[in-house]
Design a protein around this motif. Sequence first.
Motif, PDB file in Angstrom:
ATOM      1  N   LYS A   1       0.832  -1.205   0.000  1.00 37.51           N
ATOM      2  CA  LYS A   1       0.000   0.000   0.000  1.00 37.51           C
ATOM      3  C   LYS A   1       0.867   1.257   0.000  1.00 37.51           C
ATOM      4  O   LYS A   1       0.581   2.231  -0.715  1.00 37.51           O
ATOM      5  N   ARG A   2       1.944   1.222   0.823  1.00 30.87           N
ATOM      6  CA  ARG A   2       2.837   2.385   0.838  1.00 30.87           C
ATOM      7  C   ARG A   2       3.473   2.600  -0.533  1.00 30.87           C
ATOM      8  O   ARG A   2       3.588   3.734  -1.012  1.00 30.87           O
ATOM      9  N   ALA A   3       3.911   1.488  -1.158  1.00 29.54           N
ATOM     10  CA  ALA A   3       4.511   1.604  -2.486  1.00 29.54           C
ATOM     11  C   ALA A   3       3.499   2.145  -3.496  1.00 29.54           C
ATOM     12  O   ALA A   3       3.826   3.000  -4.333  1.00 29.54           O
ATOM     13  N   ALA A   4       2.274   1.634  -3.403  1.00 31.26           N
ATOM     14  CA  ALA A   4       1.233   2.107  -4.320  1.00 31.26           C
ATOM     15  C   ALA A   4       0.936   3.585  -4.090  1.00 31.26           C
ATOM     16  O   ALA A   4       0.781   4.365  -5.043  1.00 31.26           O
ATOM     17  N   ASP A   5       0.879   3.978  -2.803  1.00 33.86           N
ATOM     18  CA  ASP A   5       0.623   5.392  -2.494  1.00 33.86           C
ATOM     19  C   ASP A   5       1.765   6.273  -3.001  1.00 33.86           C
ATOM     20  O   ASP A   5       1.533   7.377  -3.532  1.00 33.86           O
ATOM     21  N   ALA A   6       3.019   5.780  -2.810  1.00 25.69           N
ATOM     22  CA  ALA A   6       4.169   6.549  -3.284  1.00 25.69           C
ATOM     23  C   ALA A   6       4.141   6.682  -4.806  1.00 25.69           C
ATOM     24  O   ALA A   6       4.455   7.744  -5.363  1.00 25.69           O
TER      25      ALA A   6
ATOM     26  N   VAL B   1       1.484   6.600  -6.705  1.00 25.72           N
ATOM     27  CA  VAL B   1       0.416   7.541  -7.055  1.00 25.72           C
ATOM     28  C   VAL B   1       0.873   8.974  -6.823  1.00 25.72           C
ATOM     29  O   VAL B   1       0.624   9.870  -7.647  1.00 25.72           O
ATOM     30  N   ALA B   2       1.584   9.192  -5.680  1.00 27.91           N
ATOM     31  CA  ALA B   2       2.068  10.542  -5.380  1.00 27.91           C
ATOM     32  C   ALA B   2       3.083  10.999  -6.425  1.00 27.91           C
ATOM     33  O   ALA B   2       3.063  12.158  -6.873  1.00 27.91           O
ATOM     34  N   ALA B   3       4.002  10.069  -6.828  1.00 28.41           N
ATOM     35  CA  ALA B   3       5.008  10.421  -7.836  1.00 28.41           C
ATOM     36  C   ALA B   3       4.342  10.730  -9.174  1.00 28.41           C
ATOM     37  O   ALA B   3       4.711  11.692  -9.866  1.00 28.41           O
ATOM     38  N   GLU B   4       3.367   9.901  -9.535  1.00 28.71           N
ATOM     39  CA  GLU B   4       2.661  10.147 -10.794  1.00 28.71           C
ATOM     40  C   GLU B   4       1.919  11.481 -10.752  1.00 28.71           C
ATOM     41  O   GLU B   4       1.895  12.221 -11.740  1.00 28.71           O
ATOM     42  N   LYS B   5       1.347  11.774  -9.580  1.00 28.43           N
ATOM     43  CA  LYS B   5       0.643  13.044  -9.444  1.00 28.43           C
ATOM     44  C   LYS B   5       1.608  14.216  -9.565  1.00 28.43           C
ATOM     45  O   LYS B   5       1.325  15.221 -10.239  1.00 28.43           O
ATOM     46  N   LYS B   6       2.790  14.070  -8.903  1.00 30.17           N
ATOM     47  CA  LYS B   6       3.786  15.135  -8.962  1.00 30.17           C
ATOM     48  C   LYS B   6       4.302  15.321 -10.383  1.00 30.17           C
ATOM     49  O   LYS B   6       4.479  16.454 -10.865  1.00 30.17           O
TER      50      LYS B   6
END
Length: 296
Positions: free
Chosen positions: A193-198, A200-205
């Motif tokens: 989940k942390r990897a997926a969240d990271a 998603v955050a990187a893709e968003k950035k």
Amino acid sequence: MTGLGTLLFLVGIGVLIFGLLRFRKRNWPKKKTQIVIISSILAIIIGIGIIPTAEEEASNEKPKQEEKTKEVTVTPILKTENTFTTNDDGMIVIEGETNPGAEVRVVFSNIPDVVGTADDDGAFSFSVDSLDKAQDVVLSIMIDGKTEEQTLSLKLSPGYESKLAAKAEEERLAAEKAEEARIEQEKIAAEEKRAADAKVAAEKKAEEARIAQEKKATEKRVAAEKKAAETKRANEQRAASAPSTSNEQGEMVYITATGKRYHYDQNCRGLNNSNGETTVTIAQAKAQGLTLCGFE
């Protein structure tokens, strides 16, 4: 006595009727008729005296009924041991004797009751293989609405207790292993989940950076287009205000001794640092290789 009294009563009635009929037909002498009538009346009276009343019949029947009831009364009996022990496989057999056909029930604390019926000899036997702990149970029998109870103590054999202990230890270890696996699975799920969240955050950035870059490029392009349009418009205005080609060669411009540009306006910023200007025609300036100042 009841039958004799009834018989005398009926005979008396019959003889009385017969005597009266004979006397009426004058077949019998009067004295003989009187004797017959008197005898009949006596027979009737004696018969009535012998026939019992309803109360007497009830009183006579009551002892008979009590005697009959006394004959069918059953006293519940229960004979069995007070303690029973399982074998090494956990099976326990509860047996004993009671009234033939009696209902037998064993009430346990942690498993369903066991119910059966005694055989024709009054014997009963129950086998239970799901006993997992020592306990006291209630053994009861019922016959003709009457019950008898006895508390039994059920024990576990040492061999069976060892098996139960080993089984409990296996279950404990299995539970611990399952719990460890569950915790590990939760950790893996949390990491994923942390990897997926990271991600998603990187893709968003990255998307935000791309949008910002596109916006900046768009602004730069718009500014360049605007400047080009303004330059074009200024050139068009200058061209519109400039003299025609026929007069261009004779139009006067300003040049400097060391400059590489010519100027229409003597106050042009390109002449601010000059040591002096010279007036020449455009044709002369172009002949010297000079070009129009960029500030004009």
